[in-house]
Structure formats: C-alpha cells, structure tokens
Design a protein around this motif. Structure first.
Motif, PDB file in Angstrom:
ATOM      1  N   VAL A  51       0.865  -1.180   0.000  1.00 23.67           N
ATOM      2  CA  VAL A  51       0.000   0.000   0.000  1.00 23.67           C
ATOM      3  C   VAL A  51       0.905   1.236   0.000  1.00 23.67           C
ATOM      4  O   VAL A  51       1.622   1.489   0.965  1.00 23.67           O
ATOM      5  CB  VAL A  51      -0.943   0.021   1.212  1.00 23.67           C
ATOM      6  CG1 VAL A  51      -1.810   1.268   1.194  1.00 23.67           C
ATOM      7  CG2 VAL A  51      -1.814  -1.231   1.224  1.00 23.67           C
ATOM      8  N   LEU A  52       0.898   1.983  -1.090  1.00 23.12           N
ATOM      9  CA  LEU A  52       1.800   3.121  -1.240  1.00 23.12           C
ATOM     10  C   LEU A  52       1.257   4.403  -0.631  1.00 23.12           C
ATOM     11  O   LEU A  52       2.026   5.323  -0.339  1.00 23.12           O
ATOM     12  CB  LEU A  52       2.106   3.354  -2.729  1.00 23.12           C
ATOM     13  CG  LEU A  52       2.808   2.198  -3.447  1.00 23.12           C
ATOM     14  CD1 LEU A  52       3.066   2.563  -4.891  1.00 23.12           C
ATOM     15  CD2 LEU A  52       4.116   1.857  -2.749  1.00 23.12           C
ATOM     16  N   GLY A  53      -0.032   4.517  -0.462  1.00 23.33           N
ATOM     17  CA  GLY A  53      -0.572   5.745   0.103  1.00 23.33           C
ATOM     18  C   GLY A  53      -2.091   5.758   0.087  1.00 23.33           C
ATOM     19  O   GLY A  53      -2.728   4.971  -0.616  1.00 23.33           O
ATOM     20  N   VAL A 260       1.341  14.765   4.655  1.00 20.93           N
ATOM     21  CA  VAL A 260       2.564  14.841   3.836  1.00 20.93           C
ATOM     22  C   VAL A 260       2.199  15.018   2.358  1.00 20.93           C
ATOM     23  O   VAL A 260       2.803  15.826   1.641  1.00 20.93           O
ATOM     24  CB  VAL A 260       3.431  13.585   4.035  1.00 20.93           C
ATOM     25  CG1 VAL A 260       4.603  13.581   3.068  1.00 20.93           C
ATOM     26  CG2 VAL A 260       3.934  13.516   5.465  1.00 20.93           C
ATOM     27  N   LEU A 261       1.198  14.275   1.887  1.00 23.40           N
ATOM     28  CA  LEU A 261       0.772  14.390   0.491  1.00 23.40           C
ATOM     29  C   LEU A 261       0.169  15.765   0.214  1.00 23.40           C
ATOM     30  O   LEU A 261       0.463  16.389  -0.816  1.00 23.40           O
ATOM     31  CB  LEU A 261      -0.248  13.297   0.167  1.00 23.40           C
ATOM     32  CG  LEU A 261       0.277  11.862   0.160  1.00 23.40           C
ATOM     33  CD1 LEU A 261      -0.877  10.872   0.040  1.00 23.40           C
ATOM     34  CD2 LEU A 261       1.263  11.655  -0.968  1.00 23.40           C
ATOM     35  N   ARG A 262      -0.673  16.248   1.130  1.00 23.77           N
ATOM     36  CA  ARG A 262      -1.288  17.570   0.930  1.00 23.77           C
ATOM     37  C   ARG A 262      -0.236  18.672   0.939  1.00 23.77           C
ATOM     38  O   ARG A 262      -0.292  19.609   0.140  1.00 23.77           O
ATOM     39  CB  ARG A 262      -2.335  17.799   2.027  1.00 23.77           C
ATOM     40  CG  ARG A 262      -3.089  19.105   1.893  1.00 23.77           C
ATOM     41  CD  ARG A 262      -4.330  19.113   2.775  1.00 23.77           C
ATOM     42  NE  ARG A 262      -4.018  18.939   4.181  1.00 23.77           N
ATOM     43  CZ  ARG A 262      -3.679  19.939   4.997  1.00 23.77           C
ATOM     44  NH1 ARG A 262      -3.588  21.169   4.518  1.00 23.77           N
ATOM     45  NH2 ARG A 262      -3.433  19.714   6.270  1.00 23.77           N
ATOM     46  N   LEU A 263       0.728  18.568   1.834  1.00 24.05           N
ATOM     47  CA  LEU A 263       1.803  19.556   1.894  1.00 24.05           C
ATOM     48  C   LEU A 263       2.626  19.536   0.611  1.00 24.05           C
ATOM     49  O   LEU A 263       3.043  20.583   0.109  1.00 24.05           O
ATOM     50  CB  LEU A 263       2.693  19.267   3.104  1.00 24.05           C
ATOM     51  CG  LEU A 263       3.929  20.158   3.277  1.00 24.05           C
ATOM     52  CD1 LEU A 263       3.526  21.616   3.447  1.00 24.05           C
ATOM     53  CD2 LEU A 263       4.769  19.681   4.465  1.00 24.05           C
ATOM     54  N   GLU A 264       2.832  18.337   0.053  1.00 22.45           N
ATOM     55  CA  GLU A 264       3.640  18.237  -1.172  1.00 22.45           C
ATOM     56  C   GLU A 264       2.948  18.924  -2.346  1.00 22.45           C
ATOM     57  O   GLU A 264       3.601  19.538  -3.190  1.00 22.45           O
ATOM     58  CB  GLU A 264       3.901  16.762  -1.501  1.00 22.45           C
ATOM     59  CG  GLU A 264       4.912  16.548  -2.621  1.00 22.45           C
ATOM     60  CD  GLU A 264       6.281  17.083  -2.270  1.00 22.45           C
ATOM     61  OE1 GLU A 264       7.050  17.346  -3.216  1.00 22.45           O
ATOM     62  OE2 GLU A 264       6.593  17.251  -1.072  1.00 22.45           O
ATOM     63  N   MET A 318      10.705  11.282   3.337  1.00 20.17           N
ATOM     64  CA  MET A 318       9.800  11.675   4.410  1.00 20.17           C
ATOM     65  C   MET A 318       8.596  10.746   4.462  1.00 20.17           C
ATOM     66  O   MET A 318       8.160  10.330   5.540  1.00 20.17           O
ATOM     67  CB  MET A 318       9.341  13.120   4.194  1.00 20.17           C
ATOM     68  CG  MET A 318       8.421  13.655   5.283  1.00 20.17           C
ATOM     69  SD  MET A 318       9.274  13.856   6.869  1.00 20.17           S
ATOM     70  CE  MET A 318      10.202  15.368   6.518  1.00 20.17           C
ATOM     71  N   LEU A 319       8.056  10.405   3.300  1.00 18.05           N
ATOM     72  CA  LEU A 319       6.904   9.518   3.254  1.00 18.05           C
ATOM     73  C   LEU A 319       7.259   8.150   3.822  1.00 18.05           C
ATOM     74  O   LEU A 319       6.460   7.521   4.523  1.00 18.05           O
ATOM     75  CB  LEU A 319       6.408   9.397   1.805  1.00 18.05           C
ATOM     76  CG  LEU A 319       4.987   8.850   1.597  1.00 18.05           C
ATOM     77  CD1 LEU A 319       3.967   9.706   2.330  1.00 18.05           C
ATOM     78  CD2 LEU A 319       4.661   8.804   0.106  1.00 18.05           C
ATOM     79  N   GLY A 320       8.469   7.677   3.536  1.00 17.55           N
ATOM     80  CA  GLY A 320       8.897   6.393   4.073  1.00 17.55           C
ATOM     81  C   GLY A 320       8.997   6.411   5.587  1.00 17.55           C
ATOM     82  O   GLY A 320       8.575   5.466   6.269  1.00 17.55           O
ATOM     83  N   LEU A 321       9.562   7.491   6.155  1.00 13.50           N
ATOM     84  CA  LEU A 321       9.657   7.607   7.607  1.00 13.50           C
ATOM     85  C   LEU A 321       8.276   7.672   8.253  1.00 13.50           C
ATOM     86  O   LEU A 321       8.031   7.073   9.307  1.00 13.50           O
ATOM     87  CB  LEU A 321      10.456   8.859   7.968  1.00 13.50           C
ATOM     88  CG  LEU A 321      11.957   8.822   7.642  1.00 13.50           C
ATOM     89  CD1 LEU A 321      12.580  10.176   7.883  1.00 13.50           C
ATOM     90  CD2 LEU A 321      12.664   7.764   8.478  1.00 13.50           C
ATOM     91  N   VAL A 322       7.367   8.395   7.613  1.00 12.69           N
ATOM     92  CA  VAL A 322       6.013   8.521   8.150  1.00 12.69           C
ATOM     93  C   VAL A 322       5.312   7.173   8.140  1.00 12.69           C
ATOM     94  O   VAL A 322       4.599   6.810   9.090  1.00 12.69           O
ATOM     95  CB  VAL A 322       5.223   9.569   7.345  1.00 12.69           C
ATOM     96  CG1 VAL A 322       3.734   9.500   7.678  1.00 12.69           C
ATOM     97  CG2 VAL A 322       5.751  10.968   7.640  1.00 12.69           C
ATOM     98  N   GLU A 388      13.848  -0.169  15.176  1.00 12.64           N
ATOM     99  CA  GLU A 388      14.592  -0.988  14.226  1.00 12.64           C
ATOM    100  C   GLU A 388      14.465  -0.442  12.817  1.00 12.64           C
ATOM    101  O   GLU A 388      15.425  -0.410  12.060  1.00 12.64           O
ATOM    102  CB  GLU A 388      14.072  -2.422  14.280  1.00 12.64           C
ATOM    103  CG  GLU A 388      14.840  -3.378  13.367  1.00 12.64           C
ATOM    104  CD  GLU A 388      14.339  -4.797  13.492  1.00 12.64           C
ATOM    105  OE1 GLU A 388      14.721  -5.634  12.667  1.00 12.64           O
ATOM    106  OE2 GLU A 388      13.563  -5.065  14.434  1.00 12.64           O
ATOM    107  N   GLY A 389      13.236   0.060  12.446  1.00 13.77           N
ATOM    108  CA  GLY A 389      13.047   0.628  11.115  1.00 13.77           C
ATOM    109  C   GLY A 389      13.777   1.935  10.939  1.00 13.77           C
ATOM    110  O   GLY A 389      14.236   2.272   9.852  1.00 13.77           O
ATOM    111  N   LEU A 390      13.886   2.741  12.020  1.00 17.92           N
ATOM    112  CA  LEU A 390      14.533   4.046  11.929  1.00 17.92           C
ATOM    113  C   LEU A 390      16.021   3.978  12.226  1.00 17.92           C
ATOM    114  O   LEU A 390      16.719   4.979  12.102  1.00 17.92           O
ATOM    115  CB  LEU A 390      13.882   5.025  12.913  1.00 17.92           C
ATOM    116  CG  LEU A 390      12.423   5.373  12.653  1.00 17.92           C
ATOM    117  CD1 LEU A 390      11.904   6.279  13.745  1.00 17.92           C
ATOM    118  CD2 LEU A 390      12.262   6.028  11.297  1.00 17.92           C
ATOM    119  N   LYS A 391      16.528   2.813  12.613  1.00 17.61           N
ATOM    120  CA  LYS A 391      17.919   2.694  13.027  1.00 17.61           C
ATOM    121  C   LYS A 391      18.898   3.178  11.970  1.00 17.61           C
ATOM    122  O   LYS A 391      19.833   3.916  12.299  1.00 17.61           O
ATOM    123  CB  LYS A 391      18.213   1.241  13.400  1.00 17.61           C
ATOM    124  CG  LYS A 391      19.609   1.028  13.991  1.00 17.61           C
ATOM    125  CD  LYS A 391      19.790  -0.416  14.428  1.00 17.61           C
ATOM    126  CE  LYS A 391      21.190  -0.632  15.021  1.00 17.61           C
ATOM    127  NZ  LYS A 391      21.388  -2.033  15.440  1.00 17.61           N
TER     128      LYS A 391
END
Length: 399
Positions: A51-53, A260-264, A318-322, A388-391
């Motif tokens: 699911v991409l978004g 994030v999408l709306r800001l972009e 940024m989208l990946g971190l979110v 672990e994901g943000l490491k």
C-alpha cells in the motif's frame, strides 16, 4: 476519471501503472487492521502487494488507496470489488488494451489520407503489394467507427459555482479531464470538439463560452478552455501560495501520511509559481513536519537529528519515515488490543473460579495483565519495531 487518477498517481510515485491498483470507496473510519485484512483476503491470489498511500476524496466522501503489486496485473485474477467495511470497495486498474493503443491503430489506418499520399506510393514505401494496402484500408474503414467510439468520452459537468452541486465537479478536476480529452480528440472536427466541450458546461461557465463564440464563432475549443482557465482557474499570487505553504498544518483527524501528500501539493504549486526555490523545498517540508504535525516521539527524534545534521529528507524519504511511524502505531494498537482481550479472559476465568469456590476475595489476572502493564508491554514491543526501522537513519545522523 478513476483510471486517469490511477495513471497520474502511479506517475507521481514512480510506479509501473501495469502493477498498480486503485481502491475506491474505503470508509474514513476503517482502521488500518481492517483495511489490511480485507486487502490480503482479496489480493492474496495475485501475489505480494504494498500500500503506497491513501488520500481522502471529498467527491466520494471516502478514502482512495494506491496499491502496488510485485508483478503486472493478472486480469484473470484481479477482483472488481473487495468486500470491506461500509460495503464493497471498487478496484480500478489499467485495461488490458488502453484507448491510446486503439488511437494509435486509427492513426496507422488514416495516415495516407492525412499526408495526402497516393496508395501506390505508400505501397512502395512499405514494400508491400497494392492489394495488401487496399486490404488494410478496408480494415481501417471498418474499425474506424469503433475507434471513434473509444475516442469519445463525455466530460464531467462544471458550472462555475464556488461549491459544486451534486453531480458537478470542481474546476481543477474538470480541467484535468477536459485537457486530456481535447488531446485525444485531435482527429475530430473543430465543430465537434466545441460541441463536446459545451456538453460538459452549465450555468455561468456555459454562458461565458456562449458569449465568446457569439463574439467570434471561429474560436477553437482550446481557446474557450483557455478563457475558462483565466476566469475560474487558480489565480493565487506568489505571496498567497507561499503563506499557504508556511502555515499548512496537520488537521484534526487527518492521517500524517495524508498531511505529507497535501503539503507536497502545496510545495509543488509554490515552486511552479516561483514562490519557493526548489533548493529549499526539502528544508521547508522538514520544518512544517516538526512544527505543524503530530509526531510520535521516535519520529520526532529522528527528524530533529536529521535537521541537526543538516540533511533534510526528500518527499519520498519523508513519506517512508512517516509510514514507519504509522506502522508502529498500528502495531502498538494491535498489541494492546490482543493483550487486553487475553487479560479480560483471564479475569473472567478467575472470577468464575472465585464464585465456584465461594471465596470472598480474588485477584483476577496477574502481573502485567492490567491495562497499564499491557500498554507498557505493547508499547515497548511496538517501539522496538519502529526503532529498528529508523535505526539506519539515526545511525547516519550520528555519523
């Protein structure tokens, strides 16, 4: 319209449109766990997916989601609908043979007449016999009505109202579709192009185009569309769009990824109007996330370290971190829900034993079964997943 949205979204995300699915009609109150379970049940035969978004569509009063498959769409397996919360969700995918391919076929059939060449010269140029060229022409004449049918697609309705009435579209949505269709209708006479354009207009917008054509009947459909853009289009100044970018904030009930999408969208519009330098877009995005969004503590820490290191994430980063953060929250909610159910079962069993043995005092459950213990246990487990994901990001900042 839905296929166009799928194509545009895939192009924006850099995804092969033949692997993309657009899911429409998802209720706003459908949580991530229910959404994921419904998708897995319906799309399991098609392989792995991501699911991409998600984005909320006001015209549907529901959420749309973009899904990427790990292979091209299998038309024999793809479902047309997915049973889910609030009723079936519609599944949109690019047709096996798109309209553009048929239009290309039509151009092949008709290029001799358009270029004013003789059939014999075409036969010589292609190295085929005259009989074969005549056969191609006869096939072209037979297929042409079908091609014209595929080529024609009625426009949505636009009236010029500030708030579109039911069945009408906003100007931006109507303009995108109309622009695409005018390009598709290149082989249609100008008179027919104007008729089809007028067919999609009502109210003030229709009166405006009628006045333009009364003044100059030779105006083309493209001229009329340009006049509509001048009157109803986005006329925001550089200062206005810059202020919108710098004051954009996450709204109540809005998912962080949706913000994030709306800001972009605002950032892209600001760069198009030269209200914002492209080199500063990543820095502005990071600033808005830190000051105008509701962040989890690990995500907030990661973004602040990135800012201290002088490294502002791009849109996709940024989208990946979110998404990592949202996955952590979903995992936390599932963990707490499961352990709460187990704790409730244990307490119910203890109470039953207590009643059976006629004991006055009983201590249901045990250590770690109370809500606070559950929250701590679930929170610790889920936070470890997010850390672990943000490491890699945090290590890069420390280095």
């Amino acid at each position: 319209m839905a296929v166009t949205m799928l194509q545009d979204w895939c192009r924006w995300m850099g995804v092969n449109v033949r692997r993309g699915l657009l899911i429409l009609g998802i209720p706003e109150d459908c949580d991530d766990a229910e959404f994921q379970e419904s998708l897995e049940a319906a799309l399991r035969p098609m392989g792995h997916f991501t699911v991409l978004g998600k984005v909320f569509r006001e015209e549907d009063n529901a959420t749309a989601a973009l899904v990427e498959l790990d292979r091209e769409v299998n038309y024999a397996l793809v479902p047309r609908e997915i049973p889910g919360t609030g009723g079936p969700w519609n599944v949109v995918f690019v047709p096996r043979c798109s309209g553009e391919e048929f239009l290309g076929l039509g151009r092949v059939f008709h290029f001799p007449e358009q270029e004013g060449q003789m059939v014999e010269s075409v036969a010589g140029a292609l190295g085929v016999g005259l009989r074969r060229v005549c056969w191609l022409r006869s096939i072209g004449q037979a297929v042409q009505p079908w091609v014209e049918t595929l080529r024609y697609q009625s426009l949505g309705v636009f009236s010029g109202r500030d708030q579109p009435a039911p069945g009408e579209e906003s100007f931006e949505v109507w303009l995108d579709h109309t622009t695409d269709m005018l390009h598709v209708w290149q082989g249609v006479s100008e008179r027919e192009r104007r008729r089809r354009l007028l067919e999609g207009l009502r109210g003030t917008a229709l009166q405006l185009v009628h006045a333009l054509l009364a003044e100059n009947p030779a105006r083309t459909a493209q001229d009329c569309l340009a006049a509509l853009v001048q009157v109803f289009g986005d006329n925001e100044s550089q200062a206005t769009i810059r202020v919108k970018c710098l004051t954009a904030q996450q709204q109540s009930g809005e998912r962080l990824s949706a913000f994030v999408l709306r800001l972009e969208v605002l950032l892209q519009k600001a760069m198009e109007k030269e209200a914002l330098a492209r080199a500063s877009a990543d820095r502005v995005r990071l600033r808005q996330m830190l000051t105008r969004a509701h962040l989890t503590e690990p995500l907030d820490e990661a973004l602040r370290k990135l800012r201290m290191a002088g490294r502002s994430p791009s849109f996709l980063e940024m989208l990946g971190l979110v998404r990592e953060s949202e996955a952590w929250e979903a995992s936390l909610a599932r963990s707490v829900r499961v352990q709460t159910q187990e704790g409730a079962g244990a307490r119910a069993g203890a109470q039953a034993v207590a009643r059976a043995s006629t004991k006055v005092e009983a201590v249901p459950g045990g250590p770690g079964r109370e809500p606070e213990g559950l929250l701590q246990a679930g929170g610790q487990e889920a936070e470890e997943l997010l850390q672990e994901g943000l490491k890699p990001v945090l290590e890069e900042c420390d280095n």
